[in-house]
Design a protein around this motif. Structure first.
Motif, short mmCIF file in Angstrom:
data_model
loop_
_atom_site.label_atom_id
_atom_site.label_comp_id
_atom_site.label_asym_id
_atom_site.label_seq_id
_atom_site.Cartn_x
_atom_site.Cartn_y
_atom_site.Cartn_z
N TYR A 15 47.55 42.85 40.93
CA TYR A 15 46.90 43.43 42.11
C TYR A 15 46.69 44.94 41.98
O TYR A 15 45.87 45.51 42.72
N PRO A 64 45.34 37.48 41.74
CA PRO A 64 44.21 38.36 41.99
C PRO A 64 42.85 37.64 41.86
O PRO A 64 41.94 37.88 42.66
N LEU A 96 53.29 41.43 45.96
CA LEU A 96 52.09 40.72 45.50
C LEU A 96 52.27 40.21 44.08
O LEU A 96 53.02 40.78 43.30
#
Length: 134
Positions: free
Chosen positions: A121, A71, A117
């Motif tokens: 996130y 992130p 991901l």
């Protein structure tokens, strides 16, 4: 259900408190291009199906990523691609775009997106991880 172009950009415009619709569109295009590089298969296709066509094409034809970005690196990459952005303003842009994407996707699809991901996130999408309240 696919959102109309005007509705989608209006939501980003409001959430990002942009001065112009062009700023909202620019943020949407950069963030979705970066996101698309991290998603594959049916998940990317199903998410694209919920976006306005022009932005779905951005998601489906992403920037190339050699490896999944954390992130923090995602924010830095967005800052590098958004003209005049800092990491702080890029984080704001990402939040405006990805929270709108999350609303369009719905809970079930968002769970599948987040599985593709790297950890962390959830907050970029405006959805804290269960059991992790600040």
């Amino acid at each position: 259900m696919t959102l109309r172009w005007e509705t989608f950009l209006e939501q980003i415009h409001e959430r990002g408190e942009y001065d112009t619709a062009g700023e909202a569109e620019r943020a949407a295009r950069v963030v979705l291009a970066l996101l698309g590089a991290h998603l594959v298969g049916d998940v990317r296709a199903q998410l694209a199906a919920r976006l306005p066509e022009a932005l779905a094409l951005v998601l489906l034809n992403p920037l190339q990523a050699a490896e999944p970005l954390s992130p923090e690196r995602f924010v830095r990459a967005a800052a590098a691609w958004i003209e005049g952005a800092t990491e702080q303003t890029a984080l704001w842009d990402i939040g405006a775009v990805l929270s709108t994407v999350a609303d369009a996707a719905g809970d079930e699809l968002m769970e599948r997106v987040l599985l593709q991901l790297p950890p962390g996130y959830e907050l970029l999408f405006g959805r804290p991880a269960p059991g992790h309240r600040p």
